[in-house]
Scaffold this active site. Structure first.
Site, PDB file in Angstrom:
ATOM      1  CE  LYS A 282      -3.743  -1.980   2.833  1.00 30.64           C
ATOM      2  NZ  LYS A 282      -4.863  -1.774   1.894  1.00 30.64           N
ATOM      3  NE  ARG A 356     -11.050  -9.617  -2.345  1.00 29.86           N
ATOM      4  CZ  ARG A 356     -11.429  -8.655  -3.188  1.00 29.86           C
ATOM      5  NH1 ARG A 356     -11.762  -8.955  -4.435  1.00 29.86           N
ATOM      6  NH2 ARG A 356     -11.451  -7.401  -2.806  1.00 29.86           N
TER       7      ARG A 356
END
Length: 506
Positions: A282, A356
């Site tokens: 990130k 996920r």
């Protein structure tokens, strides 16, 4: 390493019932509605007419209007029994509902810093909402402050007395006890989220969850990295193997109904204790907020403990995957293929779409218990904030249950919104080398595509709802209502309300 959280750890003020203002009260908190001819006080039977008239004169003199959450403090008239009056706005009288009482109580609590004991008449409007609002509005995370900064972080109000007509009746006591239990659960979730990743990593998170669950009478199982690897939890291991602090899976079971026909609910929460994005790292700016990436897990743990505390007639099992997503020589790479628990293979296109992957493992395991309902919640996608902002969770899932969860969430003030899972997005998750890719090859509909990915792992006969709380679980802006900066505890109140609804209606 900090001490484990306990259900008896006070995370908010002491709450008490009273029939009149006690001698220990310093401040009286009243409601103020915005009427057509000016503000109108809501004081119940706490003050006589002459005192109310004097209070109103003081408030109007300093410009109080009664607009929602406006806080105005004035000296108390002689004979009021307190030193000052704090009026909090409720808005127009016709618009005052439980959530407005909750928010206004929270705003009042935030303004009572440094107060020992306050009394309030907001309880005459809605005792439960007022109690929740005061408890959560007064919450502050101070575990790692070595010294106080004058004027910046004074002690929150220590005790709040709720003025009611019959303080000794069981019904009134039960309302306050329920509100306190809910407040403690939301504050517990906040405490988890606010704890820095240096002190809350997978093994520590699992240990704290076990302590909470055991003290609440739950059956708790913790799988370490060896057990996870042996059982084939490829998603959890894939995300967590880049960190020196290896993953865990926690299972917490509450049996609230012995009969075979009793409804059963599975809860699953994303527990990434810190998310760097892995190899798909990130941007540095704002990465410190990724301490909140276990907000879903925090909410699920707090909710199953709360279900036990409230004695709900429903069976609940929480399955909580915990991992730290770090870049290293052992981290998974973009292009890797992993095998999820249950056998589905997934091509990892982006290691920052890690939530996920751990949720998929947990969902498959949860479905092995054959629950009637499954709720998963996660700080899953930035697309949730693009679509719905920072305060509105998105709910996707099987149509009927999705809508039920969204409706209940709106009724209790967390305001989740039902969202679709467009059929055309499913093909974008196809992989050339595996059963699925973990992301699409474009940025459109990212929140919905993540839900479509998760749907692949939900058993066909389970009613399912996925709650994306990427924005709502963490408040990076200024405080509002009963919500301060940092962890919010969303969606604990939604999930417990859904569990109550299932217990009552199946």
């Amino acid at each position: 390493m900090s001490a484990a959280l306990s259900p008896v750890t006070p995370l908010g003020p002491a709450l008490a019932l009273a029939g009149k203002i006690s001698a220990r009260a310093e401040v009286l908190v009243i409601g103020l509605t915005a009427g057509p001819d000016g503000p109108e006080p809501s004081v119940g039977e706490a003050l006589d007419d002459a005192t109310v008239e004097a209070v109103l004169a003081h408030l109007t003199a300093v410009g109080a209007t009664g607009r929602p959450e406006e806080v105005t403090r004035v000296p108390a008239p002689e004979g009021a029994g307190v030193t000052s009056i704090l009026a909090v706005g409720l808005g127009k009288a016709d618009d005052v509902d439980a959530e407005q009482v909750r928010r206004s109580a929270g705003a009042a609590a935030r303004a009572l810093t440094g107060t020992g004991t306050a009394a309030t008449t907001l309880s005459s409007l809605d005792l439960g909402a007022a109690a929740e609002g005061f408890y959560l509005g007064a919450y502050a995370f101070t575990s790692y402050k070595s010294k106080s900064v004058p004027g910046a972080d004074g002690q929150p109000v220590a005790r709040v007395e709720f003025l009611v007509e019959s303080p000794r009746t069981k019904a009134v006591k039960d309302v306050l006890a329920r509100a306190l239990a809910i407040g403690e659960a939301v504050a517990t979730a906040r405490e988890f989220v606010n704890t820095p990743p240096s002190h809350l990593f997978p093994a520590e998170f699992a240990a704290r969850a076990k302590t909470l669950g055991t003290e609440a009478g739950l059956k708790v199982q913790v799988l370490d990295e060896k057990a996870l690897d042996k059982a084939g939890y490829g998603g959890i291991m894939g995300v967590g193997k880049g960190s020196s602090r290896l993953p865990r899976l926690v299972r917490m079971t509450y049996t609230g109904a012995a009969r075979k026909s009793a409804p059963s609910v599975a809860l699953v929460g994303k527990g990434v204790t810190f998310d760097t994005g892995g190899i798909s790292i990130k941007p540095a700016a704002g990465m410190e907020a990724m301490t909140s990436d276990m907000g879903g897990a925090a909410a699920v743990i707090a909710t199953v403990v709360l279900a036990a505390k409230l004695g709900l007639k429903v069976n609940v099992t929480a399955t909580v995957p915990m991992a730290e997503n770090m870049p290293s020589s052992t981290a998974q790479r973009p292009g890797d293929v992993l095998t999820q628990y249950g056998g589905t293979t997934v091509e990892v296109i982006n290691t920052d779409a890690e939530g996920r992957l751990i949720l998929a493992d947990a969902i498959v395991r949860a479905c092995e218990d054959k629950p009637d309902y499954l709720i998963d919640t996660a700080t899953l996608t930035g697309a949730q904030m693009v679509a719905l902002g920072n305060r509105t969770p998105g709910v996707m899932g099987t149509d009927e249950f999705r809508d039920r969860v969204a409706r209940i969430s709106q009724e209790i003030g967390e305001n989740a919104w039902a969202m679709p899972m467009p059929a055309e997005l499913r093909a974008d998750l196809n992989s050339k080398v595996a059963d699925l890719a973990n992301v699409t090859n474009h940025r459109w509909g990212g929140m919905c595509a993540a839900a479509i990915f998760l749907r692949e792992f939900v058993a066909d006969d389970v009613q399912w709802a996925h709650i994306d709380v990427a924005g709502p679980a963490y408040n990076s802006g200024g405080p509002f209502g009963y919500t301060g900066k940092g962890g919010t505890g969303v969606p604990v109140r939604t999930m417990i309300a859904v569990l109550e609804d299932i217990a009552d209606n199946g």
